[in-house]
Design a protein around this motif. Sequence first.
Motif, PDB file in Angstrom:
ATOM      1  N   GLY A  31     -29.977 -38.082  30.454  1.00  0.00           N
ATOM      2  CA  GLY A  31     -30.599 -38.074  29.130  1.00  0.00           C
ATOM      3  C   GLY A  31     -29.553 -38.291  28.060  1.00  0.00           C
ATOM      4  N   ASP A  32     -29.910 -37.929  26.849  1.00  0.00           N
ATOM      5  CA  ASP A  32     -29.007 -38.075  25.712  1.00  0.00           C
ATOM      6  C   ASP A  32     -29.066 -36.817  24.871  1.00  0.00           C
ATOM      7  N   GLN A  33     -27.919 -36.278  24.487  1.00  0.00           N
ATOM      8  CA  GLN A  33     -27.843 -35.050  23.703  1.00  0.00           C
ATOM      9  C   GLN A  33     -26.920 -35.282  22.518  1.00  0.00           C
ATOM     10  N   LYS A  34     -27.485 -35.303  21.329  1.00  0.00           N
ATOM     11  CA  LYS A  34     -26.704 -35.631  20.133  1.00  0.00           C
ATOM     12  C   LYS A  34     -25.605 -34.608  19.883  1.00  0.00           C
ATOM     13  N   GLU A  35     -25.947 -33.314  19.957  1.00  0.00           N
ATOM     14  CA  GLU A  35     -24.974 -32.254  19.706  1.00  0.00           C
ATOM     15  C   GLU A  35     -24.963 -31.290  20.883  1.00  0.00           C
ATOM     16  N   ALA A  36     -23.785 -30.775  21.209  1.00  0.00           N
ATOM     17  CA  ALA A  36     -23.653 -29.861  22.334  1.00  0.00           C
ATOM     18  C   ALA A  36     -24.468 -28.599  22.097  1.00  0.00           C
ATOM     19  N   THR A  37     -25.137 -28.125  23.150  1.00  0.00           N
ATOM     20  CA  THR A  37     -25.935 -26.912  23.044  1.00  0.00           C
ATOM     21  C   THR A  37     -26.025 -26.247  24.413  1.00  0.00           C
ATOM     22  N   PHE A  38     -26.412 -24.995  24.445  1.00  0.00           N
ATOM     23  CA  PHE A  38     -26.508 -24.276  25.714  1.00  0.00           C
ATOM     24  C   PHE A  38     -27.825 -24.594  26.409  1.00  0.00           C
ATOM     25  N   ARG A  39     -27.761 -24.848  27.707  1.00  0.00           N
ATOM     26  CA  ARG A  39     -28.962 -25.092  28.512  1.00  0.00           C
ATOM     27  C   ARG A  39     -28.829 -24.368  29.851  1.00  0.00           C
ATOM     28  N   TYR A  40     -29.938 -24.312  30.557  1.00  0.00           N
ATOM     29  CA  TYR A  40     -29.984 -23.584  31.832  1.00  0.00           C
ATOM     30  C   TYR A  40     -30.713 -24.433  32.860  1.00  0.00           C
TER      31      TYR A  40
END
Length: 372
Positions: A71-80
Amino acid sequence: MRTRAITPVLGLLAILLMSATAIADKSGYTISGTVKGGQEGDTLILAELDYLNLIPVDTTVIKNGKFVFTGDQKEATFRYIAQIKNGLVKDGNGFMLENGNISVNIGDSIQGGHGTPNNELWNQFNDENNRIGAKADPYWKVANDSTLDAGKRTEAQKELDKIDKRQSEYLLSFICQNITSGVAHYLLTSYYPSMDIPTLEKTVGAMEKAGVKDELYATVSQKLNAIKNTGIGSTFTDIELNDPDGKPIKLSTYVGKNKVTLIDFWASWCGPCLAEMPNVIKAYELYKDKGFGIVGVSLDNKAEAWKACIQKLKLSWPQMSDLKGWQSKGAAAYDVTSIPATVLVNQEGKIIGKNLRGEDLTEKLKELLNVK
């Protein structure tokens, strides 16, 4: 603060963070890994964490012993990433989602993700924080052992408080040193509501020095100002919201009329608020003729529920709300993060009490209004 937390990040890591972001923005992300004990075709979800709830944003299955998300993620963030068996979460692993190639394994001893700058930074934070927190384990056992004498338990609690302080200091230091990173953004989002004035001032200062002026900066700055402006002895902050009829009313109108005004933050959906309301009504009935007034500030979302509750409880004092729930402008102005919450203001507009309830409220009013 109990967290489970690096050494200062050097300029090289900062360069890697910037260059990796520039490159990854073009290519998106690929997350790959294995699941210990996983079966071919087992489902995995990529999810946001909302408190303790998982909100799926993507799904995949194990194929040839591995799984892949893209996928594509503009800004880093926490995921699980969670493994799902029979509709239930069997196992999982948290990591920082950002563009780039990320490896995440489920069910082994390797926690977090690997392969991108924010994931390496996240792992460094957790390694150090866990190292500090692990020292608390023996003291927890002593402090919570009711068979031991009070002196030993008290000493153990003092040690726990020291460890807690070290973790808090480490968290602040880490956030400030890495303020432009996605990891710091995530940690700050999680912990700023519980920060005190000195901690918030250092954090805001670090953001300003680094040129971070985003939405989170605005939120943290607003909280800092709210705490500073709503302490006991401070001048109250005026609020203008609509009454149940949709007409705008100002808090200052009632503060100027009453000798003492209670600003009561509540909501029709709040069980503790409704449980406390008989005490508020009692105080109002006792002292309304002595110069005591109340202004209710509701954190309701639905006008019908708010109005119905006012009628059901027979609340006769002024009520206001913008019907925005926890995004209430009134709540933000007074740094209200839980309800019921109260602020007591004198006729000169000075805050003279906060979060007084039950007998504490009636006794304070008796003192302020010179009731014998």
